[in-house]
Write a protein that holds these residues in place. Structure first.
Motif, short mmCIF file in Angstrom:
data_model
loop_
_atom_site.label_atom_id
_atom_site.label_comp_id
_atom_site.label_asym_id
_atom_site.label_seq_id
_atom_site.Cartn_x
_atom_site.Cartn_y
_atom_site.Cartn_z
N ASP A 76 20.08 19.93 -29.15
CA ASP A 76 19.78 20.82 -28.04
C ASP A 76 21.07 21.07 -27.26
O ASP A 76 21.40 20.36 -26.30
CB ASP A 76 18.71 20.18 -27.14
N LEU A 77 21.81 22.10 -27.66
CA LEU A 77 23.11 22.37 -27.06
C LEU A 77 22.99 22.87 -25.62
O LEU A 77 23.87 22.63 -24.79
CB LEU A 77 23.88 23.38 -27.90
N LYS A 78 21.90 23.58 -25.30
CA LYS A 78 21.71 24.05 -23.94
C LYS A 78 21.57 22.87 -22.98
O LYS A 78 22.19 22.84 -21.91
CB LYS A 78 20.45 24.93 -23.85
N ALA A 79 20.72 21.92 -23.35
CA ALA A 79 20.52 20.75 -22.50
C ALA A 79 21.81 19.95 -22.36
O ALA A 79 22.17 19.50 -21.27
CB ALA A 79 19.40 19.87 -23.07
N LEU A 80 22.51 19.77 -23.48
CA LEU A 80 23.75 18.99 -23.45
C LEU A 80 24.81 19.67 -22.60
O LEU A 80 25.46 19.02 -21.76
CB LEU A 80 24.26 18.79 -24.88
N SER A 81 25.00 20.96 -22.80
CA SER A 81 26.04 21.67 -22.05
C SER A 81 25.72 21.74 -20.57
O SER A 81 26.61 21.61 -19.72
CB SER A 81 26.24 23.08 -22.61
N SER A 82 24.43 21.90 -20.21
CA SER A 82 24.06 21.94 -18.79
C SER A 82 24.34 20.61 -18.12
O SER A 82 24.81 20.55 -16.97
CB SER A 82 22.58 22.30 -18.64
N GLN A 83 24.08 19.51 -18.85
CA GLN A 83 24.34 18.18 -18.28
C GLN A 83 25.84 17.95 -18.10
O GLN A 83 26.29 17.44 -17.07
CB GLN A 83 23.75 17.09 -19.17
N MET A 84 26.64 18.33 -19.09
CA MET A 84 28.09 18.13 -19.02
C MET A 84 28.70 19.00 -17.91
O MET A 84 29.56 18.54 -17.14
CB MET A 84 28.74 18.47 -20.36
N LEU A 85 28.28 20.26 -17.83
CA LEU A 85 28.84 21.17 -16.84
C LEU A 85 28.47 20.74 -15.42
O LEU A 85 29.30 20.81 -14.51
CB LEU A 85 28.36 22.60 -17.10
N SER A 86 27.22 20.33 -15.22
CA SER A 86 26.82 19.90 -13.88
C SER A 86 27.49 18.60 -13.49
O SER A 86 27.87 18.40 -12.33
CB SER A 86 25.29 19.78 -13.78
N GLN A 87 27.69 17.69 -14.46
CA GLN A 87 28.43 16.45 -14.19
C GLN A 87 29.86 16.76 -13.76
O GLN A 87 30.37 16.21 -12.78
CB GLN A 87 28.43 15.57 -15.44
N ALA A 88 30.52 17.64 -14.49
CA ALA A 88 31.90 18.01 -14.15
C ALA A 88 31.95 18.74 -12.82
O ALA A 88 32.90 18.56 -12.03
CB ALA A 88 32.48 18.89 -15.25
N GLY A 89 30.93 19.56 -12.54
CA GLY A 89 30.91 20.29 -11.29
C GLY A 89 30.73 19.38 -10.08
O GLY A 89 31.33 19.63 -9.02
N MET A 90 29.94 18.33 -10.24
CA MET A 90 29.69 17.42 -9.12
C MET A 90 30.80 16.39 -8.94
O MET A 90 31.23 16.11 -7.82
CB MET A 90 28.36 16.68 -9.34
N PHE A 91 31.26 15.81 -10.05
CA PHE A 91 32.17 14.67 -9.97
C PHE A 91 33.53 14.91 -10.61
O PHE A 91 34.35 13.99 -10.69
CB PHE A 91 31.52 13.43 -10.61
N GLY A 92 33.78 16.13 -11.09
CA GLY A 92 35.08 16.45 -11.68
C GLY A 92 35.11 16.22 -13.18
O GLY A 92 34.33 15.44 -13.73
N MET A 93 36.02 16.91 -13.84
CA MET A 93 36.15 16.80 -15.31
C MET A 93 36.46 15.37 -15.74
O MET A 93 36.07 14.93 -16.81
CB MET A 93 37.26 17.73 -15.80
N SER A 94 37.20 14.64 -14.90
CA SER A 94 37.59 13.29 -15.29
C SER A 94 36.42 12.32 -15.38
O SER A 94 36.56 11.22 -15.90
CB SER A 94 38.62 12.74 -14.29
N SER A 95 35.23 12.72 -14.88
CA SER A 95 34.06 11.85 -14.96
C SER A 95 33.35 11.95 -16.30
O SER A 95 32.44 11.17 -16.57
CB SER A 95 33.08 12.20 -13.84
N LEU A 96 33.77 12.90 -17.15
CA LEU A 96 33.13 13.06 -18.46
C LEU A 96 33.59 11.98 -19.43
O LEU A 96 34.74 11.53 -19.36
CB LEU A 96 33.44 14.45 -19.03
N PRO A 97 32.74 11.55 -20.34
CA PRO A 97 33.11 10.53 -21.32
C PRO A 97 34.31 10.99 -22.17
O PRO A 97 34.41 12.17 -22.51
CB PRO A 97 31.86 10.39 -22.20
N PHE A 98 35.20 10.08 -22.47
CA PHE A 98 36.37 10.30 -23.35
C PHE A 98 37.39 11.26 -22.75
O PHE A 98 38.30 11.70 -23.44
CB PHE A 98 35.93 10.81 -24.73
N TYR A 99 37.24 11.59 -21.44
CA TYR A 99 38.20 12.54 -20.84
C TYR A 99 39.61 11.98 -20.92
O TYR A 99 40.56 12.69 -21.24
CB TYR A 99 37.83 12.82 -19.39
N GLN A 100 39.77 10.71 -20.62
CA GLN A 100 41.12 10.12 -20.60
C GLN A 100 41.75 10.14 -22.00
O GLN A 100 42.97 10.19 -22.12
CB GLN A 100 41.05 8.68 -20.08
#
Length: 211
Positions: free
Chosen positions: A187-211
């Motif tokens: 489910d790419l829609k669900a996955l992308s919405s979760q990733m985008l909202s996470q980055a929007g709230m807490f920044g790109m660096s909060s995403l898994p494997f960002y470092q």
């Protein structure tokens, strides 16, 4: 954090839960935040007061931290002895007043989630019974705000600090479960919405494997 993370957990579940219902067309065309706005409005409306009162009486609006802390203390002390007296002191009226903002935020977030799930179920399945809509709302709450499950209790830390760490751990585990569920169902829609909202709230660096 509970209030800020609520959209992050809610969006993917709205995409996933209603992908094969009459509501899916609205979710596909209209940003599903509308459903969350409707949920918040329902929580504040006169029409929703009956359901809100029921959920609060059933304990679904109670903040998790204070609920778990009370349970842990009762199991550890039986409500008696020096530890219980110290706990009564730390949970004094002053502490209650100082914790009012965080307690209010957690309670409201849980009620928003229940209201959103309840209304969305009513829209997705117009013939759904009141009991089933209520059950769906409570299951939706568990996926979007999370519950303090036995397997998510802090093993290393105890007391108020440990409970708080456990609450954050609950959020992270619920977040990861949503990610893996989206990957499993492709489910790419669900996955992308979760990733985008996470980055929007807490920044790109909060995403898994960002470092």
């Amino acid at each position: 954090v509970t209030a800020l993370s609520w959209p992050i957990m809610t969006l993917p579940n709205l995409f996933r839960d209603f992908s094969k219902t009459p509501l899916s067309a609205d979710i596909g065309v209209t940003y599903p935040a509308r459903l969350m706005y409707d949920g918040v409005r329902f929580r504040m409306s006169q029409a929703g007061q009956g359901k809100i009162k029921q959920w609060i009486e059933e304990g679904f609006g109670k903040p998790i931290v204070s609920e778990v802390q009370e349970l842990q203390n009762a199991l550890a002390t039986g409500g008696k002895g020096a530890v219980a007296r110290i706990d009564a002191l730390t949970n004094s009226r002053l502490v209650e007043v100082l914790s009012t903002p965080s307690t209010f935020a957690e309670q409201e977030t849980r009620l928003w989630s229940l209201s959103t799930g309840y209304l969305a179920a009513k829209q997705a399945w117009p013939d759904i019974s009141e009991r089933n809509a209520d059950m769906f709302a409570k299951a939706f709450l568990a996926r979007t705000v999370g519950n303090y499950y036995a397997g998510q209790r802090p093993a290393l830390f105890q007391g108020t600090l440990g409970t708080t760490i456990g609450l954050f751990q609950t959020y992270m585990l619920s977040w990861a479960q949503n990610v893996f569920r989206s990957i499993e169902t492709k489910d790419l829609k669900a996955l992308s919405s979760q990733m985008l909202s996470q980055a929007g709230m807490f920044g790109m660096s909060s995403l898994p494997f960002y470092q």
